[in-house]
Design an enzyme around this catalytic site. Structure first.
Site, PDB file in Angstrom:
ATOM      1  N   PHE A  80      22.786  28.972 -29.164  1.00 37.82           N
ATOM      2  CA  PHE A  80      22.352  29.726 -30.338  1.00 37.82           C
ATOM      3  C   PHE A  80      21.044  30.458 -29.996  1.00 37.82           C
ATOM      4  O   PHE A  80      20.165  29.880 -29.356  1.00 37.82           O
ATOM      5  CB  PHE A  80      22.157  28.771 -31.522  1.00 37.82           C
ATOM      6  CG  PHE A  80      21.944  29.486 -32.824  1.00 37.82           C
ATOM      7  CD1 PHE A  80      22.998  30.136 -33.459  1.00 37.82           C
ATOM      8  CD2 PHE A  80      20.694  29.548 -33.401  1.00 37.82           C
ATOM      9  CE1 PHE A  80      22.805  30.818 -34.650  1.00 37.82           C
ATOM     10  CE2 PHE A  80      20.493  30.226 -34.598  1.00 37.82           C
ATOM     11  CZ  PHE A  80      21.553  30.863 -35.219  1.00 37.82           C
ATOM     12  N   ASP A 117      20.564  19.981 -29.489  1.00 34.62           N
ATOM     13  CA  ASP A 117      20.575  20.626 -30.799  1.00 34.62           C
ATOM     14  C   ASP A 117      21.842  20.147 -31.521  1.00 34.62           C
ATOM     15  O   ASP A 117      22.966  20.438 -31.080  1.00 34.62           O
ATOM     16  CB  ASP A 117      20.554  22.155 -30.626  1.00 34.62           C
ATOM     17  CG  ASP A 117      20.461  22.900 -31.950  1.00 34.62           C
ATOM     18  OD1 ASP A 117      20.871  22.336 -32.979  1.00 34.62           O
ATOM     19  OD2 ASP A 117      20.002  24.057 -31.944  1.00 34.62           O
ATOM     20  N   TYR A 151      20.515  22.033 -43.628  1.00 32.89           N
ATOM     21  CA  TYR A 151      21.263  22.820 -44.633  1.00 32.89           C
ATOM     22  C   TYR A 151      22.735  23.031 -44.303  1.00 32.89           C
ATOM     23  O   TYR A 151      23.445  23.663 -45.065  1.00 32.89           O
ATOM     24  CB  TYR A 151      20.595  24.195 -44.839  1.00 32.89           C
ATOM     25  CG  TYR A 151      20.296  24.953 -43.561  1.00 32.89           C
ATOM     26  CD1 TYR A 151      21.293  25.613 -42.860  1.00 32.89           C
ATOM     27  CD2 TYR A 151      19.011  25.004 -43.054  1.00 32.89           C
ATOM     28  CE1 TYR A 151      21.020  26.294 -41.690  1.00 32.89           C
ATOM     29  CE2 TYR A 151      18.715  25.677 -41.885  1.00 32.89           C
ATOM     30  CZ  TYR A 151      19.730  26.329 -41.201  1.00 32.89           C
ATOM     31  OH  TYR A 151      19.455  26.989 -40.037  1.00 32.89           O
ATOM     32  N   LYS A 152      23.197  22.516 -43.151  1.00 31.52           N
ATOM     33  CA  LYS A 152      24.622  22.714 -42.818  1.00 31.52           C
ATOM     34  C   LYS A 152      25.420  21.516 -43.333  1.00 31.52           C
ATOM     35  O   LYS A 152      25.587  21.368 -44.535  1.00 31.52           O
ATOM     36  CB  LYS A 152      24.764  22.893 -41.303  1.00 31.52           C
ATOM     37  CG  LYS A 152      24.076  24.137 -40.761  1.00 31.52           C
ATOM     38  CD  LYS A 152      24.255  24.194 -39.251  1.00 31.52           C
ATOM     39  CE  LYS A 152      23.428  25.293 -38.623  1.00 31.52           C
ATOM     40  NZ  LYS A 152      23.985  26.620 -38.875  1.00 31.52           N
ATOM     41  N   ARG A 193      35.303  32.516 -37.876  1.00 27.59           N
ATOM     42  CA  ARG A 193      34.913  31.106 -37.776  1.00 27.59           C
ATOM     43  C   ARG A 193      35.178  30.399 -39.107  1.00 27.59           C
ATOM     44  O   ARG A 193      34.788  30.884 -40.164  1.00 27.59           O
ATOM     45  CB  ARG A 193      33.421  31.061 -37.440  1.00 27.59           C
ATOM     46  CG  ARG A 193      32.881  29.684 -37.241  1.00 27.59           C
ATOM     47  CD  ARG A 193      31.431  29.740 -36.855  1.00 27.59           C
ATOM     48  NE  ARG A 193      30.577  29.827 -38.035  1.00 27.59           N
ATOM     49  CZ  ARG A 193      29.262  29.609 -38.015  1.00 27.59           C
ATOM     50  NH1 ARG A 193      28.652  29.337 -36.887  1.00 27.59           N
ATOM     51  NH2 ARG A 193      28.561  29.702 -39.122  1.00 27.59           N
TER      52      ARG A 193
END
Ligand SMILES: Cc1ncc(COP(=O)(O)O)c(C=O)c1O
Ligand SMILES: Nc1c(O)cccc1C(=O)C[C@H](N)C(=O)O
Length: 420
Positions: A145, A216, A241-242, A390
């Site tokens: 990322f 990560d 927040y995921k 996705r």
């Protein structure tokens, strides 16, 4: 849809509904606010809202902030008639204790606060400082990322370009482990393809070369069981927040293995990581454990939202959650199979269970337009450059029937696109 299609689809749907009838996590869906008419397949970017969060936020705002005012920083139940103050000072530690079991950590190995990007910086600085000076390579996945890469670039610039950031394709990571590598900076589940690296295996191999590891867990924590201590991991970060559903911009978490806590240094040494912030001492003396990585004043509103959100995991067996995740993603891949034969869709997520997270992605030449059409139909997935569709699956609130609905929507959007 032909009559045959409809018959086939309905029999498939009833089989899936039968699976849902035996889903041990089915009751969890009622704990989330999910809009009618939408199949939400983007919980790997922003988790849905747990119903306990709005009332918690209202209570923190009205009673703790509005009523108790500054007294809420400390636990002082006798300070007012409107209820006990909430010990905001220790809220990061209480949230860390809720995240710890989800990632195979002890509570004092976890700190909560700041963004994932900032926490990556903290851990990169600590780990590079611990590594032998002759080791000059930071090894990372070329498809990592962007923020992970950018944070390493920024820190390296601050360090006068002393290190080489070496991005290599995921398949070549193992071959690039060597005595010149100081640390690996890897994301366990690729945000685009959903490919999952072997965290335990790569950690062991890195250690075999004397290399420190930073993982990560943005797309891992809350998505499946993670066992950092079982894997002997050194350092890790992840998003609130995921799959942890802490809300937009929720605080991130970091992990520092207990065995490193005396040697790893918290270079962003803010007063809230001091052993006694209100001593107002001139020099920084770190708090015990990972608390030293809490830098400034805890963001009480967002921490409170995350704290409430994490309660949905209290009665969840993460192995059951993983089994459901695999069943949802298997079902999705299976139902998409006929569409792959008909349209220019290429599956980029591994079929092998051990090699994937909780998302499924396809390449499509008009992926951006396709996703716009899908969103218009209430199927909320994500487009990622250059050509990725996705779809994230959250076993806490998805059913197999949702998977079926999503595939019907994708089929219709592909047909609407006229064969592309
Ligand atoms: C792998 C990974 N790391 C980090 C982040 C985000 O970092 P931050 O929370 O600092 O925006 C994301 C997603 O935004 C991500 O997918
Ligand atoms: N963090 C995000 C944001 O602040 C806005 C929109 C999207 C995001 C994301 O989470 C992106 C995400 N990490 C990804 O996997 O693509």
């Amino acid at each position: 849809m032909t009559v045959f299609d409809r018959l086939f689809a309905n029999s498939t749907l009833s089989q899936l509904q039968e699976k849902d009838a035996h889903d041990p996590l089915a009751h969890k869906r009622a704990e989330f606010k999910l809009p009618e008419g939408v199949v939400y397949l983007d919980g790997n970017s922003l988790g849905a809202l747990p119903l306990t969060v709005p009332s918690r936020l209202a209570r923190v705002a009205e009673e703790e902030w509005g009523g108790q005012l500054i007294r809420s920083w400390t636990a002082n139940s006798s300070s007012s008639g409107t209820g006990a103050a909430q010990d905001w000072m220790n809220l990061p530690d209480r949230v860390a204790a809720k995240i710890a079991p989800l990632i195979g950590a002890q509570p004092h190995e976890v700190a909560v606060g700041d963004s994932t990007s900032v926490n990556i910086f903290k851990l990169l600085a600590a780990a590079l400082h611990m590594a032998a000076p002759e080791r000059r390579v930071i090894l990372t996945d070329a498809d990592n990322f962007p923020t992970d890469l950018y944070m390493a670039q920024g820190l390296n610039a601050l360090l006068g370009g002393r290190y080489e950031l070496r991005p290599v394709p995921g398949a070549n990571l193992e071959a690039n482990l060597s005595g010149e590598v100081a640390l690996t900076l890897l994301t366990e589940v690729d945000y685009r393809t959903g490919h999952r690296l072997d965290l335990a295996g790569l950690t062991a191999k890195a250690h075999g070369h004397g290399i420190l590891t930073i993982w990560d867990l943005a797309h891992s924590a809350g998505a499946f069981p993670v066992d950092l201590n079982g894997a002997g991991a050194d350092f890790a970060v992840g998003c609130g927040y995921k799959f942890l559903n802490g809300g937009p911009g929720a605080p991130s978490f970091l992990f520092v293995a207990e065995r490193h806590q005396d040697s790893a240094q918290a270079f962003l040494s803010g007063w809230m990581g001091h052993v006694d912030p209100f001593e107002m001492a001139r020099d920084f003396t770190p708090a015990p454990g990972a608390r030293r990585y809490v830098v400034g004043t805890p963001t009480v509103l967002s921490l409170s939202a995350l704290d409430a959100a994490l309660d949905v995991f209290a009665d969840v067996d993460m192995t059951v959650l993983r089994a459901k995740s695999l069943s949802l993603t298997d079902t999705f891949m299976e139902l998409m199979e006929p569409l792959m034969a008909q349209y220019p869709l290429t599956l980029v997520t591994p079929r092998n269970h051990d090699e994937r997270g909780s998302q499924v992605s396809y390449q499509h030449p008009q992926a951006r337009e396709m996703m716009e059409r899908l969103i218009g139909r209430g199927i909320l997935g994500d487009f990622r450059t250059p050509d990725i569709l996705r779809f994230g699956f959250t076993p806490l609130y998805h059913s197999h029937a949702d998977v079926w609905r999503a595939v019907q929507g994708i089929k219709a959007a592909l047909e609407e696109g006229g064969g592309t």
